[in-house]
Design an enzyme around this catalytic site. Structure first.
Site, short mmCIF file in Angstrom:
data_model
loop_
_atom_site.label_atom_id
_atom_site.label_comp_id
_atom_site.label_asym_id
_atom_site.label_seq_id
_atom_site.Cartn_x
_atom_site.Cartn_y
_atom_site.Cartn_z
N HIS A 10 0.98 -1.26 -0.05
CA HIS A 10 0.14 -0.05 0.03
C HIS A 10 0.75 1.16 0.01
O HIS A 10 0.68 2.16 -0.71
CB HIS A 10 -0.99 0.13 1.00
CG HIS A 10 -1.76 1.07 1.18
ND1 HIS A 10 -1.52 2.41 1.91
CD2 HIS A 10 -3.18 1.33 0.75
CE1 HIS A 10 -2.57 3.25 1.51
NE2 HIS A 10 -3.48 2.50 0.89
N GLU A 46 7.35 6.72 -2.51
CA GLU A 46 7.82 5.99 -3.99
C GLU A 46 8.90 4.81 -3.68
O GLU A 46 9.39 4.66 -2.29
CB GLU A 46 8.76 7.11 -4.34
CG GLU A 46 7.84 8.04 -5.18
CD GLU A 46 8.38 9.30 -5.92
OE1 GLU A 46 9.54 9.52 -5.75
OE2 GLU A 46 7.58 9.94 -6.61
N LEU A 71 -2.10 -9.45 2.48
CA LEU A 71 -2.73 -10.84 2.74
C LEU A 71 -3.88 -11.41 2.03
O LEU A 71 -3.91 -12.55 1.95
CB LEU A 71 -2.72 -10.70 4.40
CG LEU A 71 -1.64 -10.53 5.17
CD1 LEU A 71 -2.18 -10.31 6.72
CD2 LEU A 71 -0.84 -11.89 5.07
N PRO A 73 -7.23 -10.85 -0.54
CA PRO A 73 -7.69 -10.51 -1.84
C PRO A 73 -8.84 -9.41 -1.86
O PRO A 73 -9.99 -9.67 -1.94
CB PRO A 73 -8.25 -11.94 -2.60
CG PRO A 73 -9.02 -12.59 -1.50
CD PRO A 73 -8.00 -12.45 -0.36
N GLY A 74 -8.50 -8.28 -1.15
CA GLY A 74 -9.17 -6.95 -1.18
C GLY A 74 -9.36 -6.25 -2.42
O GLY A 74 -8.76 -6.75 -3.43
N HIS A 76 -7.68 -3.54 -2.97
CA HIS A 76 -6.54 -2.98 -3.57
C HIS A 76 -5.68 -4.12 -4.33
O HIS A 76 -5.21 -3.96 -5.61
CB HIS A 76 -5.36 -2.83 -2.43
CG HIS A 76 -5.70 -1.49 -1.84
ND1 HIS A 76 -6.30 -0.30 -2.53
CD2 HIS A 76 -5.47 -0.96 -0.59
CE1 HIS A 76 -6.37 0.57 -1.71
NE2 HIS A 76 -6.08 0.21 -0.49
#
Length: 124
Positions: A10, A46, A71, A73-74, A76
């Site tokens: 993220h 970055e 962790l 499969p959401g 993002h």
């Protein structure tokens, strides 16, 4: 075929959190499985995915594997990162691009959880 691996998380305002992904990338790089290994962040830090993709191509990557370092499969890992990967890959149509599943449920992850629990008990 020169293959690159990009690990993407993220991203955080906290540099220590971002440095953890670079440590994971360094350890993956040391295994020597992929010709190139880069870290990237979705936001807040970055390199971005596009910057990491560019770095891979500039090092001669002919194939890039993008791994969402998440962790579950959401949103993002299922929507944002695939969209970002398509956008970055579109800049280099000659480069083959693959996207992995997130870390998910795996016995090796359970081993890590159990180790962390044992470490916590040892500190008590």
């Amino acid at each position: 075929m020169r293959t690159a691996l990009i690990l993407i998380d993220h991203g955080s305002k906290r540099s220590a959190a971002n440095e953890m992904l670079e440590t994971v990338a360094e350890r993956a790089r040391a295994r020597g499985v992929y010709d190139i290994v880069e870290a990237a962040h979705m936001e807040l830090a970055e390199p971005t995915l596009e910057q990491a993709f560019e770095a891979c191509v500039s090092q001669g990557a002919e194939r890039v594997v993008v791994h969402p370092y998440f962790l579950s499969p959401g949103r993002h890992s299922q929507s944002d990162i695939p969209r970002m990967t398509r956008a970055a890959a579109a800049l280099y149509p000659e480069v083959e691009t693959r996207l992995t599943a997130p870390l998910g449920v795996d016995e090796r992850m359970i081993d890590v959880v159990m180790t962390r629990a044992e470490e916590a008990l040892e500190k008590a």
